[in-house]
Write an enzyme that holds these catalytic residues in place. Structure first.
Site, PDB file in Angstrom:
ATOM      1  CB  SER A 140      -0.881   0.065   1.231  1.00 26.33           C
ATOM      2  OG  SER A 140      -0.037   0.101   2.363  1.00 26.33           O
ATOM      3  CB  CYS A 141       0.063   4.729  -0.493  1.00 26.53           C
ATOM      4  SG  CYS A 141      -1.407   5.021   0.733  1.00 26.53           S
ATOM      5  CG  HIS A 193      -0.053   1.888   7.737  1.00 29.77           C
ATOM      6  ND1 HIS A 193      -1.101   2.179   8.841  1.00 29.77           N
ATOM      7  CD2 HIS A 193      -0.765   2.094   6.620  1.00 29.77           C
ATOM      8  CE1 HIS A 193      -1.998   2.721   8.323  1.00 29.77           C
ATOM      9  NE2 HIS A 193      -1.857   2.607   6.873  1.00 29.77           N
ATOM     10  CG  HIS A 219      -1.670   8.868   3.340  1.00 28.44           C
ATOM     11  ND1 HIS A 219      -3.209   9.355   3.510  1.00 28.44           N
ATOM     12  CD2 HIS A 219      -1.814   7.897   2.881  1.00 28.44           C
ATOM     13  CE1 HIS A 219      -3.901   8.392   2.928  1.00 28.44           C
ATOM     14  NE2 HIS A 219      -3.136   7.821   2.389  1.00 28.44           N
TER      15      HIS A 219
END
Length: 348
Positions: A140-141, A193, A219
């Site tokens: 993911s980012c 995360h 973010h």
């Protein structure tokens, strides 16, 4: 050899992956698959890219819009070597069996679960483990940014532990109606995360927390890292600056908040004002004893795009040298650093 690539989904990520594939010297964008006609599909069609309908029952919608369709999803899969599924979370896994049946290499985005493919890819962490697989998921980012940062620091200074607090956007720009209008939504307990990073860098001790805020651009990560051999603040900044896809600027250069940061890049020559690099404010980088504190900004719309392009080369084995792969990707995306930066020794 030119890889024939198909992209499924033309949302925030998909349209950027499609553009990125078009720019690569060793790839051909054969077509894109979508379920519903939309303005992005029309713009792609203007570029001469073929459109395929991923759900047969929706074909009449395309005819109503006078949008030429070259076939269905099976037709697209028959023409390609690699499919990159960029549809919303939960959609890619529904098509995975169809991808396997057609024998195409498959790359899913970070919204899908790790156990969908049992391999989460990130260029800095495990590029050389991708070859020989049939399917994998790009991280993911936020995880992509964390892997870039932590892998470099661990290689040079040995990371003992990481604590991260993430203030994430509640939605994307094209889904603003889904955001939180007034409030912050915390994740109770550990956020995904840290565990996601450990899928790529399993030896790293990390704990992350997160909250979603009423914003749709960039973010913010606030990270504290315990290092075994930290040396000096200036040396750490120098080290990070040597690596590709990591960008350090002062608040005078980039702005003092994410809105000003967005404006800075939106006024640049980059398409859509995109910022695929992991961004760090230089003033936020502070060393207290052996603890490094810093703040990063993640452009969630595009930070995973370089890794997604790398993943195409890594899974097919068309380029087994990670440094050469990254140079090809970054040159095409116009984010390349000097050639000496592409001697990556981190990860596996």
């Amino acid at each position: 050899m030119t890889l024939r690539v198909g992209v499924v989904g033309l949302g925030t990520i998909g349209k950027r992956v499609a553009d990125a594939v078009l720019s690569q010297p060793d790839m051909e964008l054969v077509g894109v698959g979508i379920r519903t006609p939309n303005p992005t599909a029309l713009s792609v069609n203007w570029k001469g890219v073929k459109i395929y309908c991923t759900e047969n029952e929706r074909l009449p919608l395309f005819k109503e819009c006078n949008l030429d369709v070259s076939g269905n999803l099976s037709d697209l899969l028959n023409e390609i070597d690699v499919v990159v599924d960029c549809a919303q979370a939960g959609e890619g896994v529904k098509r995975l069996s169809q991808y396997k049946a057609h024998g195409v290499y498959t790359i899913l985005q970070g919204g899908e679960k790790h156990d969908t493919t049992d391999f989460t890819f990130s260029t800095f962490g495990n590029y050389h483990q991708a070859y020989g697989r049939q399917a994998m998921r790009v991280s993911s980012c936020n995880t992509t940014g964390l892997v870039r940062l932590i892998s470099v620091l661990d290689f040079h200074y040995k990371v003992l532990h990481v604590d991260g607090a993430i203030v994430r956007c509640s939605t994307d720009p094209d889904k603003a109606q889904n955001g939180i209008p007034n409030g912050i939504a915390p994740v109770f307990g550990v956020s995904h995360h840290g565990p996601d990073l450990q899928l790529v860098l399993p030896h790293i001790s990390i704990y992350t927390q997160a909250a979603a805020a009423p914003m749709y651009y960039s973010h913010l990560q606030m990270i504290s890292i315990e290092l075994e051999n930290p040396l000096t603040r200036l040396k750490i900044i120098e080290t990070l600056n040597q690596y590709p896809r990591i960008l350090i600027q002062t608040k005078q250069e980039a702005g003092v908040n994410t809105a000003q940061l967005f404006n800075s890049f939106n006024n640049s020559s980059r398409k859509r004002g995109d910022r695929p690099e992991l961004f760090l404010w230089e003033e936020s980088i502070q060393l207290v004893g052996n603890r490094l504190h810093l703040m990063t900004s993640i452009d969630m719309q595009c930070i995973t795009i370089p890794e997604t392009i790398d993943a195409i080369r890594a899974i097919t084995g068309i380029e087994k040298d990670r440094d050469k792969c990254m140079i090809l990707t970054d040159e095409a995306l116009n984010i390349v650093k000097k050639e000496s930066s592409y001697k990556i020794e981190v990860g596996i």
